[in-house]
Write a protein that holds these residues in place. Structure first.
Motif, short mmCIF file in Angstrom:
data_model
loop_
_atom_site.label_atom_id
_atom_site.label_comp_id
_atom_site.label_asym_id
_atom_site.label_seq_id
_atom_site.Cartn_x
_atom_site.Cartn_y
_atom_site.Cartn_z
N ASN A 205 0.81 -1.22 0.00
CA ASN A 205 0.00 0.00 0.00
C ASN A 205 0.85 1.26 0.00
N ARG A 206 2.00 1.19 0.65
CA ARG A 206 2.89 2.35 0.60
C ARG A 206 3.40 2.57 -0.82
N LEU A 207 3.70 1.48 -1.50
CA LEU A 207 4.17 1.60 -2.89
C LEU A 207 3.07 2.21 -3.76
N VAL A 208 1.84 1.73 -3.52
CA VAL A 208 0.72 2.23 -4.33
C VAL A 208 0.53 3.73 -4.09
N TYR A 209 0.59 4.11 -2.82
CA TYR A 209 0.42 5.53 -2.50
C TYR A 209 1.54 6.36 -3.11
#
Lengths: 296, 740
Positions: free
Chosen positions: B468-472
């Protein structure tokens, strides 16, 4: 990957096109950006199958113009159908695929000048190098380099031709010891080996323990996992994870986003489809863009 | 021919769903403005989630007249915005403020996490939760403050008795959701008085529930507020009593008391006639304002009596209920002649006694009903299970047509389903919420922590947190104004963050100096040496190729790109080799200066430096006749000719330049060995002509012979001079050497 960002300056792209069109009598079949470590340059395949290299350089009055910096001599019998630049850290490489099923790898000799190229290798996209095959007639070729910028040099190549042995997508790797290109994997199940390949895309790897490659044939888009380390025979083990079907008709292009998490594909059905893998490892079509949508 | 591509400003947003299972993908029409038939479509990814779609019209299609373009490019942003669900009126600038504002808190928490890990020498997610959750709470408070405070709008100084609802800025869904997460997942202290926290929460956000339910207490009170201004006798109006009941049902005690005090029996002229009635109203008002509440404190202006411990509270609660019961059964009601008052007050008493039917009729939305249960039926903490069952029952009683984001989120929280909570956060509020909320979810909950931090092969060996951090970060990188904060989030991804950061930085345009410097600063901060060197290499080549050779060399040097630098040095040699005239001297002098002498492998640079010095001496000589300068020039020449780094192809041009020195008017400047050295070099050159790698220099035979002549003449003079030194009888000035 980088290539695309450059097109952000669409006006610039337009001028390049115009400049190249003025110089060539035949139409432009394909334009490919070179890697930015070597300047602002594009390679152009013309409808007649010739390959030319163009570069943005200042003229005498210091205003920038697009200059033809190299013209690759084509064979009389074959025309270039596709080409791609590699991201090798040592020297710029360019793979050109020809309509007779031959593949040529060129190497830039001088990092400052896009004029001096050397033909590093020439081979056919077949696993069995001993048997003699006739020359196929290739309509198109799909090439993708391993997007990792490093010392390893790998690319995947598939043909859309009338000779089945040439079609299946194969990963070619440069063997430093013997200074030659060898096929290290074939991305096709035994029953699909003759399938014509319409598009390939190698996903950027930001840290996965395996590589992900998308190969589009008339059956759909196959997602492959490829191990990074070769086995004892020097082969990379591969696994077909899924076959994504959704496009109605031929697939024209597949492209990975910068993280390699989303695959975009487009085809003759006029749709752009977006594919992602969910938390359970299942690939799904997440959304589709209808480009042929009737106008208001 | 394709027409002029449209500007990239054509942006379309396409939400990408993060739901786990979906049957059919959504199809979004892309308005390209092209007349069919379309002959081709081309796609290319840009930074982040931007996809450019180019489409071309069929060449052979009939022309639609003027304005018909041959092709068009649109930019599609996939996955929507980084932050959603802020409520109406929230502009991009506000979203960006939230995005930027949350960075320090996030970074601080990550820093604290790693120091925790270092201190405890345990997993990064330590069991020292007693202290850890306090850090998360600070973080949560900080983020919460960014999401907006329901600040009272500037109001009149005089308190209007008929104003029952304070005007506040409309709160955002985002903040409402954040606070829910904080209440349930982080604030350990509040667990003991969870119901009261929810009462407070509803007080702030009841207005947001109007989207799901036709009537809410808040919306009814807003209507009543408007009506009150024109009402003469409030107690005759059933809506007045409804309003009072509703406010009481969800614990808005101060509004209840304020409304009761508007009762007509308080008016001075009425007191005599309606004494009992007034007494009843006031008694109820007092009962309401002394309601026991299990909570540590109450904000100023709020009514009720606080009890911190359960036994104290239970005692007070029972006493309070006794008082209500007594009042309910008292005989005074018979003396109250005003029916509406009697019924209205009775209904208030029944609400306070927790009679379910009264609670149901006094509430609109299921959450209100749920809160009223907390307040009057089960005022003791019942655990999440109990709360979940209660919520389910309330939803059955007060069904909603379509669950809105807050309902779905609350159900997910009460059902203790971390995945549902995250999916709701993502669906309603976007990736910003998911990334920041995960810190709350894992603060206290080891199960959620295990789920979210487990590394999964399917995800390429990363955890859901990292994914999710990568997506954000990818969403942040889609925008020129926010890409700079993406590295903070990527740096917190142990497995793949730096891989993505490398690609992100590689994609930044080096043509813009500011962007270039920013990228390099990021590289320095995270010690990404190879990335920084690649970027500088690209910048160097960009400048070099675009005619700014100095900048080009500067950046290539910064990149320590020895291959390219030695090629540049090589080009300089070639250039000098071709035209060694003095005019060109100035052109390359600066370049040699720039190249410096540090590029070790660009070996020829040493030669270039010496050559530059030598040229300078020669210039001085031209300016005036100075023997010592000439001698220095000769020394420099000899050094150059002796040095192995001087490429042989320069020997001849060097000698040619030195003609004046070789043929110095007053005396021979070169001694015998020096002259011999030069002669031997000349000899070597003529031998080298036979070798295949010989570098041909265009020198006329006349030049060559004049060099030979000058050298021979110098040799002769030198022999004589040296001889004269040895044999003092011979007058050195009397000897004239003939041409050989």
């Amino acid at each position: 990957m980088r290539n695309e960002t450059k097109v952000s300056d669409l006006k610039k792209a337009y001028f390049i096109l115009n400049r190249i069109k003025q110089a060539h009598e035949s139409g432009i079949a394909k334009l490919v950006w070179a890697t930015p470590e070597y300047g602002d340059a594009v390679a152009c395949i013309c409808s007649d199958g010739s390959v030319s290299l163009w570069e943005e350089l200042p003229d005498d009055s210091q205003s920038l113009i697009w200059k033809l910096c190299h013209l690759f001599e084509g064979a009389a019998t074959a025309r270039a159908v596709n080409l791609q630049f590699g991201l090798s850290s040592t020297a710029l490489k360019m793979v050109v695929a020809y309509s007779d099923g031959h593949v040529k790898v060129y190497e830039l000799l001088d990092p400052l000048e896009l004029k001096k190229w050397q033909l590093q290798a020439e081979f056919q996209n077949v696993i069995d190098s001993v048997s003699r095959f006739g020359n196929p007639t290739c309509l198109s070729a799909s090439i993708a380099w391993n997007p990792h910028r490093g010392d390893e040099q790998q690319f995947i190549l598939g043909f859309n031709s009338d000779l089945p042995q040439f079609n299946s997508a194969k990963i070619w790797e440069f063997e430093e010891d013997h200074q030659r290109w060898v096929p290290v994997a074939e991305l096709a199940l035994p029953e699909d080996k003759g399938e014509r390949v319409h598009a390939v895309a190698w996903a950027p790897n930001i840290g996965r323990p395996y590589e992900i490659i998308a190969v589009a044939t008339c059956k759909g888009i196959a997602i492959w996992h490829v191990e990074q380390q070769a086995d004892q025979d020097g082969r990379l083990s591969t696994k077909k994870v899924v076959l994504l079907s959704g496009h109605d008709g031929e697939i024209w292009q597949v492209e990975w986003d910068m993280s390699g998490m989303t695959l975009a594909s487009t085809g003759a059905d006029g749709m752009v489809r977006l594919w992602q893998c969910n938390l359970n490892g299942i690939w799904q079509e997440q959304a589709a863009l209808d480009c042929c949508h009737a106008q208001d | 021919m394709p027409g002029m591509a449209t500007d990239a400003g054509d942006q379309t947003m396409v939400p990408l769903s993060s739901e786990v299972v979906r049957d059919e993908p959504a199809v979004h029409p892309l308005r390209l403005g092209l007349r069919p038939p379309i002959s081709g479509i081309s796609i290319s990814w840009s930074r982040g989630n931007l996809l450019r779609v180019a489409s071309f019209r069929d060449h052979d299609a009939p022309d639609g007249g003027d304005g018909d373009v041959g092709g068009k490019v649109v930019e599609v942003r996939l996955g929507g915005r980084a932050i959603d669900g802020c409520g109406g009126g929230v502009d991009e600038a506000r979203r960006r403020r939230i995005a930027y504002g949350s960075v320090p808190a996030f970074a601080l928490l990550q820093g604290q996490r790693s120091s925790f890990a270092a201190v405890t020498r345990m997993s990064p997610y330590p069991s020292l939760r007693a202290e850890w959750w306090e850090n998360v709470l600070d973080y949560s408070k900080h983020i919460s403050s960014l999401l907006g405070d329901p600040k009272p709008l500037p109001n009149t100084v005089i308190d209007d008795p008929k104003t029952i609802l304070n005007k506040v800025e409309e709160p955002t869904y985002l903040k409402a959701a954040w606070e829910l997460l904080e209440i349930f997942y982080v604030d350990k202290q509040s667990l003991a008085w969870l119901p009261e926290r929810l009462v407070d929460w509803l007080a702030d956000y009841d207005c947001l529930l109007a989207r799901e339910s036709a009537t809410t207490v808040h919306s009814n009170l807003v209507t009543l507020q408007k009506k009150l201004v024109s009402l003469q006798v409030v107690e005759d109006d059933p809506e007045y009593w409804e309003g009072v009941s509703q406010a009481l049902a969800i614990g808005w005690l101060e509004i209840v008391v304020k409304l009761l005090r508007l009762h007509g029996s308080y008016q001075l002229d009425q007191l005599g006639d309606r004494e009992t009635e007034n007494g009843l109203v006031e008694t109820v008002a007092v009962l309401v304002s002394t309601m026991p509440r299990m909570r540590p404190d109450l904000p100023p202006g709020k009514l009720g009596q606080c009890y911190k411990t359960k036994p104290d509270f239970v005692k007070a609660w029972e006493k309070w209920r006794d008082q209500i019961n007594k009042l309910d059964c008292s005989a005074f009601w018979f003396q109250c002649g005003h029916r509406q008052t009697r019924e209205g007050l009775k209904s208030l008493l029944h609400i306070m006694l927790g009679k379910v039917n009264n609670l149901i009729s006094a509430t609109g939305h299921w959450m209100e009903l749920c809160i009223s249960h907390f307040l009057y039926v089960r005022p003791f903490t019942m655990g999440l299970d109990g709360t979940y069952n209660l919520a389910q029952k309330c939803m059955q009683t007060k069904p909603i047509s379509q669950a809105h984001m807050l309902t779905s989120l609350l159900i997910g929280i009460l059902g203790e389903n971390t995945e549902v909570v995250l999916a709701e956060c993502s669906k309603a509020f976007g990736p910003w919420m998911v990334v920041h909320a995960m810190e709350l979810l894992t603060a206290e909950n080891t199960q959620a922590e295990a789920l979210l931090h487990e590394e999964r092969y399917n995800l390429g060996g990363i955890s859901i947190v990292e994914l999710n951090r990568l997506v954000y970060a990818q969403v942040l990188s889609s925008e020129a104004l926010t890409w700079q904060i993406a590295p903070v989030y990527l740096a917190s991804c142990p497995k793949q963050g730096f891989g993505l950061l490398d690609i992100l930085l590689y994609m930044q345009p080096v043509q813009h100096q500011r962007v270039l410097l920013k990228s390099l600063e990021i590289c320095r901060l995270y010690e990404l040496e190879s990335t920084s060197s690649t970027i500088m290499k690209i910048a160097g080549m960009y400048h070099w190729k675009h005619g700014r050779k100095g900048s080009g060399i500067f950046w290539l040097q910064q990149a320590r790109d020895e291959i390219r630098l030695s090629r540049i040095a090589q080009q300089l040699f070639d250039f000098i080799g071709k035209s060694i005239s003095d005019d060109s001297f100035k052109q390359w002098e600066g370049m040699i200066e720039l190249l410096g002498s540090e590029v070790g492998t660009a070996g020829g640079l040493e030669f270039l430096h010496k050559y530059r010095d030598y040229k300078k001496f020669l210039q001085h000589i031209r300016d005036g006749i100075a023997v010592d300068v000439a001698r220095q020039a000769v020394e420099s020449l000899i050094q150059l000719m002796r040095s192995p780094s001087t490429p042989p192809r320069f020997w001849l041009p060097l000698l040619h330049d030195s003609l004046k020195l070789l043929d110095w008017r007053d005396r021979p400047l070169l001694n015998v060995p020096e002259t011999n050295l030069l002669l031997s070099k000349l000899q070597e050159l003529s031998m080298a002509k036979l070798r295949p790698d010989f570098y041909q220099i265009e020198t006329s035979s006349q030049d060559l012979s004049s060099i030979r002549l000058a050298l021979a003449r110098n040799l002769g003079r030198a022999i004589l001079e040296e001889g004269s030194l040895n044999v003092p009888n011979i007058n050195p000035h009397g000897i004239h050497v003939r041409e050989m």
